[in-house]
Design an enzyme around this catalytic site. Structure first.
Site, PDB file in Angstrom:
ATOM      1  CG  ASP A 192      -1.732   1.209   1.398  1.00 46.80           C
ATOM      2  OD1 ASP A 192      -2.407   1.605   0.434  1.00 46.80           O
ATOM      3  OD2 ASP A 192      -1.694   1.808   2.497  1.00 46.80           O
ATOM      4  CG  LEU A 193       1.427   3.982  -2.889  1.00 49.68           C
ATOM      5  CD1 LEU A 193       0.910   4.839  -4.040  1.00 49.68           C
ATOM      6  CD2 LEU A 193       2.947   4.008  -2.841  1.00 49.68           C
ATOM      7  CG  ASP A 194      -2.008   7.679   0.779  1.00 49.53           C
ATOM      8  OD1 ASP A 194      -0.937   8.021   0.246  1.00 49.53           O
ATOM      9  OD2 ASP A 194      -3.127   8.110   0.413  1.00 49.53           O
ATOM     10  CD1 TRP A 216      -6.618  16.831  -1.337  1.00 41.27           C
ATOM     11  CD2 TRP A 216      -8.325  16.524   0.064  1.00 41.27           C
ATOM     12  NE1 TRP A 216      -7.226  15.662  -1.706  1.00 41.27           N
ATOM     13  CE2 TRP A 216      -8.291  15.443  -0.866  1.00 41.27           C
ATOM     14  CE3 TRP A 216      -9.318  16.530   1.045  1.00 41.27           C
ATOM     15  CZ2 TRP A 216      -9.216  14.407  -0.840  1.00 41.27           C
ATOM     16  CZ3 TRP A 216     -10.239  15.495   1.074  1.00 41.27           C
ATOM     17  CH2 TRP A 216     -10.184  14.442   0.142  1.00 41.27           C
ATOM     18  CB  SER A 264      -2.324   2.849  -3.507  1.00 38.49           C
ATOM     19  OG  SER A 264      -2.710   4.090  -2.933  1.00 38.49           O
ATOM     20  CE  LYS A 289      -5.621  -1.058  -0.689  1.00 33.43           C
ATOM     21  NZ  LYS A 289      -4.206  -0.854  -0.410  1.00 33.43           N
TER      22      LYS A 289
END
Length: 227
Positions: free
Chosen positions: A74-76, A88, A138, A179
């Site tokens: 995963d990334l975050d 943001w 992700s 996922k």
């Protein structure tokens, strides 16, 4: 809950392989194999198009059976912090930072967590992992920002210049989708069975869902650290 910002000592990739696979890996000698049995990955900086769902690169020589054939991250909150939605008000364009990480236009540092940099570099360069494919799964809110960060974050150096994070990955699934759907597409692209995959994610719900497929899963609430 965001992963800890404390520093961590570097750990080898073997520290993040579940014990059944690790025990088998310890029984296998990789150093005695000829170097040409597991060809080195391509280091060309443009070997993959910038897209949110990539096709798997041409198969390399098979990995030793003791190791997973596909490693998925995963990334975050797993490989980096902060998560893209937290940027943001800032976000793209990202500027390369002397640490190897990146800074968004509002001045927020996007940094690799824990041992992420060393682990990605090891997967890309260490002889014992030359036959192992690496992928991303992700559900980040800002896939375009994630792609830019991966293109600019540095994980090491080599004779031809900096090694960028994006060069490590053989396939990417970056989409607001379940996922399990990511993994179905990764299975189709790679030809790797679920039970020959390993997945790292900081969200328990994702881990529970992907585990039902038979994938070896590693819950990383603080990102890629040993904690």
């Amino acid at each position: 809950v965001l992963p800890s910002r404390r520093s961590h000592s570097s750990l080898p990739m073997s520290a993040f392989i579940p014990s059944p696979l690790l025990a088998a890996a310890h029984r296998t000698s990789f150093r005695g194999s000829p170097r040409n049995t597991l060809p080195r990955r391509s280091h060309h900086p443009h070997h993959r198009p910038a897209s949110t769902s990539t096709s798997m690169r041409a198969p390399r020589s098979p990995s030793p059976s003791a190791l997973p054939k596909l490693v998925v991250f995963d990334l975050d909150g797993t490989l980096w912090d902060p998560e893209m939605y937290e940027l943001w008000g800032g976000g793209s364009p990202f500027t390369e930072h002397p640490s190897g990480d990146v800074v968004d236009r509002a001045g927020t540092l996007v940094r690799l967590l824990g041992n992420s940099r060393a682990l990605l570099r090891e997967l890309h360069t260490a002889e014992e992992f030359w036959g192992v494919k690496v992928a991303i799964s992700s559900r980040t809110d800002e896939p375009t920002w994630a792609q830019e960060c991966m293109r600019k974050i540095e994980i090491g150096n080599r004779e031809t210049g900096p090694l960028k994070m994006k060069e490590v990955f053989d396939a990417e699934e970056i989409a607001k989708d379940r996922k399990v759907n990511h993994f179905e597409r990764l299975r189709q692209k790679s030809g790797v069975k679920y039970e020959e995959m390993i997945f790292y994610d900081n969200e328990g719900g994702n881990i529970s869902a992907v585990k039902t497929l038979g994938v070896h899963c590693w819950y990383c609430p603080r990102g890629m650290t040993k904690e």
